[in-house]
Design a protein around this motif. Structure first.
Motif, mmCIF file in Angstrom:
data_model
loop_
_atom_site.group_PDB
_atom_site.id
_atom_site.type_symbol
_atom_site.label_atom_id
_atom_site.label_comp_id
_atom_site.label_asym_id
_atom_site.label_seq_id
_atom_site.Cartn_x
_atom_site.Cartn_y
_atom_site.Cartn_z
ATOM 1 N N GLU A 217 69.182 -27.798 -11.671
ATOM 2 C CA GLU A 217 68.259 -28.619 -12.447
ATOM 3 C C GLU A 217 67.060 -29.051 -11.599
ATOM 4 N N VAL A 218 65.895 -29.071 -12.231
ATOM 5 C CA VAL A 218 64.682 -29.550 -11.573
ATOM 6 C C VAL A 218 64.129 -30.800 -12.255
ATOM 7 N N ASN A 219 64.702 -31.159 -13.389
ATOM 8 C CA ASN A 219 64.403 -32.420 -14.066
ATOM 9 C C ASN A 219 65.499 -32.621 -15.120
ATOM 10 N N ASP A 220 65.319 -33.592 -15.996
ATOM 11 C CA ASP A 220 66.377 -33.910 -16.955
ATOM 12 C C ASP A 220 66.635 -32.791 -17.954
ATOM 13 N N SER A 221 65.670 -31.927 -18.197
ATOM 14 C CA SER A 221 65.799 -30.973 -19.301
ATOM 15 C C SER A 221 65.670 -29.511 -18.895
ATOM 16 N N GLN A 222 65.397 -29.202 -17.616
ATOM 17 C CA GLN A 222 65.139 -27.823 -17.225
ATOM 18 C C GLN A 222 65.934 -27.433 -15.980
ATOM 19 N N VAL A 223 66.236 -26.137 -15.901
ATOM 20 C CA VAL A 223 66.801 -25.557 -14.688
ATOM 21 C C VAL A 223 65.865 -24.456 -14.187
ATOM 22 N N SER A 224 65.908 -24.251 -12.889
ATOM 23 C CA SER A 224 65.262 -23.105 -12.265
ATOM 24 C C SER A 224 66.357 -22.123 -11.878
ATOM 25 N N TRP A 225 66.087 -20.822 -12.055
ATOM 26 C CA TRP A 225 67.105 -19.825 -11.734
ATOM 27 C C TRP A 225 66.456 -18.628 -11.057
ATOM 28 N N ALA A 226 67.270 -17.912 -10.289
ATOM 29 C CA ALA A 226 66.809 -16.690 -9.635
ATOM 30 C C ALA A 226 67.978 -15.731 -9.519
ATOM 31 N N LEU A 227 67.728 -14.472 -9.872
ATOM 32 C CA LEU A 227 68.713 -13.405 -9.777
ATOM 33 C C LEU A 227 68.322 -12.493 -8.627
ATOM 34 N N THR A 228 69.221 -12.326 -7.662
ATOM 35 C CA THR A 228 68.967 -11.481 -6.491
ATOM 36 C C THR A 228 69.681 -10.143 -6.670
ATOM 37 N N ARG A 229 68.923 -9.056 -6.420
ATOM 38 C CA ARG A 229 69.489 -7.707 -6.475
ATOM 39 C C ARG A 229 68.915 -6.883 -5.337
ATOM 40 N N ARG A 230 69.634 -5.814 -4.990
ATOM 41 C CA ARG A 230 69.125 -4.846 -4.019
ATOM 42 C C ARG A 230 68.387 -3.761 -4.791
ATOM 43 N N GLU A 231 67.070 -3.666 -4.551
ATOM 44 C CA GLU A 231 66.227 -2.762 -5.327
ATOM 45 C C GLU A 231 65.111 -2.207 -4.450
ATOM 46 N N PRO A 232 64.404 -1.187 -4.943
ATOM 47 C CA PRO A 232 63.195 -0.745 -4.243
ATOM 48 C C PRO A 232 62.204 -1.892 -4.098
ATOM 49 N N GLU A 233 61.324 -1.771 -3.134
ATOM 50 C CA GLU A 233 60.421 -2.864 -2.784
ATOM 51 C C GLU A 233 59.566 -3.306 -3.962
ATOM 52 N N ALA A 234 59.455 -4.607 -4.134
ATOM 53 C CA ALA A 234 58.580 -5.228 -5.128
ATOM 54 C C ALA A 234 57.741 -6.261 -4.401
ATOM 55 N N LYS A 235 56.444 -6.191 -4.533
ATOM 56 C CA LYS A 235 55.553 -7.064 -3.777
ATOM 57 C C LYS A 235 55.769 -8.531 -4.151
ATOM 58 N N GLU A 236 55.502 -9.395 -3.172
ATOM 59 C CA GLU A 236 55.669 -10.832 -3.373
ATOM 60 C C GLU A 236 54.384 -11.405 -3.972
ATOM 61 N N THR A 237 54.187 -11.153 -5.274
ATOM 62 C CA THR A 237 52.982 -11.645 -5.935
ATOM 63 C C THR A 237 53.225 -12.966 -6.660
ATOM 64 N N TRP A 238 54.484 -13.230 -7.007
ATOM 65 C CA TRP A 238 54.853 -14.428 -7.770
ATOM 66 C C TRP A 238 54.189 -14.484 -9.136
ATOM 67 N N ARG A 239 53.761 -13.351 -9.659
ATOM 68 C CA ARG A 239 53.179 -13.313 -10.992
ATOM 69 C C ARG A 239 54.235 -12.881 -12.001
ATOM 70 N N HIS A 240 54.097 -13.350 -13.230
ATOM 71 C CA HIS A 240 55.120 -13.017 -14.213
ATOM 72 C C HIS A 240 55.005 -11.554 -14.631
ATOM 73 N N ILE A 241 56.142 -10.969 -14.974
ATOM 74 C CA ILE A 241 56.156 -9.595 -15.435
ATOM 75 C C ILE A 241 55.685 -9.558 -16.891
#
Length: 410
Positions: A217-241
């Motif tokens: 949780e990051v506040n009363d109503s929301q969670v932050s999540w991240a799924l980690t996988r082993r994959e070919p390189e993906a640049k660290e742009t932090w932009r949404h797909i």
């Protein structure tokens, strides 16, 4: 007499915090940031007791930091042959009493804006849309050059410009960032019913086949999540797909059928981002002449220990403490004084930061194993580790009693 001017490269998480400490100690910091305004990119941070202890030394800051205190660790296997709770720990409920601060989930953009606004309220000057591209060191000053041809001069400079910043390049030359072999796909989602029903606020790990999800949780109503996988390189742009890829991930992605709210948080995300995880080769020194590095500019790390920002705050604590020790008047320091302060800072920080970078990469690798037997071994190791409460408590004690060496003031 005018205060000693310090140029800080980067107005991310570390830059404003360093600037506020320097301002408190009588220096005149100026932050230069390549972006035109505070970023809205990024998902969340886990602020932990060691990092919060440093932030607490800045008057009036912590009460402005919005987030959710986390009070447990919950670890689940989502494998068909082992779909169960692996481990549950209430240890985070003890952190405030033991270490003075809890573990807190925060949304990164909101936290960043809080830091920027508080720094500006303390009189810190921030210059946006100025990318540093050169550093010219002289006997008693540093001349900083920017992409638009402008320059500025300061007594010394500090690189807080992160994994892709130019300060490290200016000091030590070009180098490739090391792709760890792992990607993360993540988002911000409504708090799932699974958490609401528990009446608790755990940091939750889900362990699958070649994949690992964490959400909190990051506040009363929301969670932050991240799924980690082993994959070919993906640049660290932090932009949404793009929208098609987001829908494909929600409906048919690796966690589309996961229990323990894995499916729920992935399908309900506002937007989904994807990025590669990187670190860099270990540096033997973090300074050259009148310029030093800290945070991700010095020791970028993958996120699997949740210590990236917290280690930057430890850097700042020791950097400023040793600057005060070697230059108590905050007068314009000689290069010899700076070398003494920066060298002592490196002696303390490089071993700890390097160990945590290595530990984060190892933990990431251990989370995403493939194959039935390897998955069983991983889950059993997790059970065994968390069943030894004393050992786990000691592990976190070693992490969270830093960085003060028995004192709380710089």
């Amino acid at each position: 007499m005018a205060a000693t001017k310090v140029i800080i490269a980067g107005c991310g998480i570390a830059g404003p915090v360093l600037a506020m400490f320097l301002k408190l100690k009588g220096y005149e910091p100026v932050i230069y940031e390549r972006l035109a305004e505070p970023t809205t990119l990024g998902l969340s941070l886990s602020l932990q007791p060691n990092g919060l202890r440093v932030l607490s030394l800045i008057p009036g800051l912590l009460e402005k930091v919005a987030g959710q205190d986390l009070d447990a660790f919950a670890l689940y296997s989502i494998l068909p042959e082992d779909e169960t709770l692996i481990a549950w720990s209430d240890q985070p409920t003890t952190y405030r009493e033991l270490y003075g601060h809890p573990m807190k989930g925060v949304r990164r953009p909101a936290f960043h804006h809080t830091l920027v606004e508080h720094a500006q309220s303390q009189g810190v000057k921030i210059v946006w849309n100025h990318q540093i591209i050169s550093l010219e060191q002289r006997d008693d000053q540093v001349v900083v050059g920017f992409a638009d041809g402008a320059t500025d001069v300061a007594s010394f400079a500090v690189g807080c410009d992160g994994l892709h910043g130019n300060t490290r390049i200016c000091l030590f030359g070009e180098e490739n960032a090391d792709y760890t072999g792992l990607t993360q796909t993540g988002g911000i989602s409504p708090k799932p019913d699974f958490l609401t029903s528990k009446g608790r606020h755990p940091m939750t790990d889900l362990f699958g086949d070649g994949a690992h999800m964490i959400y909190y949780e990051v506040n009363d109503s929301q969670v932050s999540w991240a799924l980690t996988r082993r994959e070919p390189e993906a640049k660290e742009t932090w932009r949404h797909i793009d929208e098609h890829m987001q829908e494909e991930f929600k409906e048919h992605g690796p966690c589309a059928s996961w229990p323990f709210a894995g499916k729920e948080v992935a399908k309900s995300a506002e937007r989904i981002v994807k990025y590669g995880l990187y670190d860099r080769p270990e540096l033997k020194v973090w300074h050259k002449g009148r310029v030093a590095l800290l945070g991700d500019a010095a020791h970028p790390t993958s996120p699997h220990l949740g210590q990236g920002a917290n280690q930057a705050f430890e850097d700042i604590y020791h950097f400023v403490r040793l600057l005060v020790k070697h230059n108590p008047s905050a007068a314009d320091p000689s290069t010899a004084i700076l070398h003494a302060a920066f060298s002592e800072y490196e002696t303390i920080r490089i071993p700890r930061a390097s160990a945590l970078v290595t530990g984060a990469r190892k933990r990431g690798d251990n989370r995403v194993v493939h194959g039935v037997e390897e998955r069983k071994k991983r889950n059993e190791k997790i059970r065994e580790h968390w069943s030894n409460e004393a050992a786990v408590a000691e592990e976190y004690k070693q992490l969270y009693t830093q960085p003060f060496f028995g004192q709380s003031e710089i």
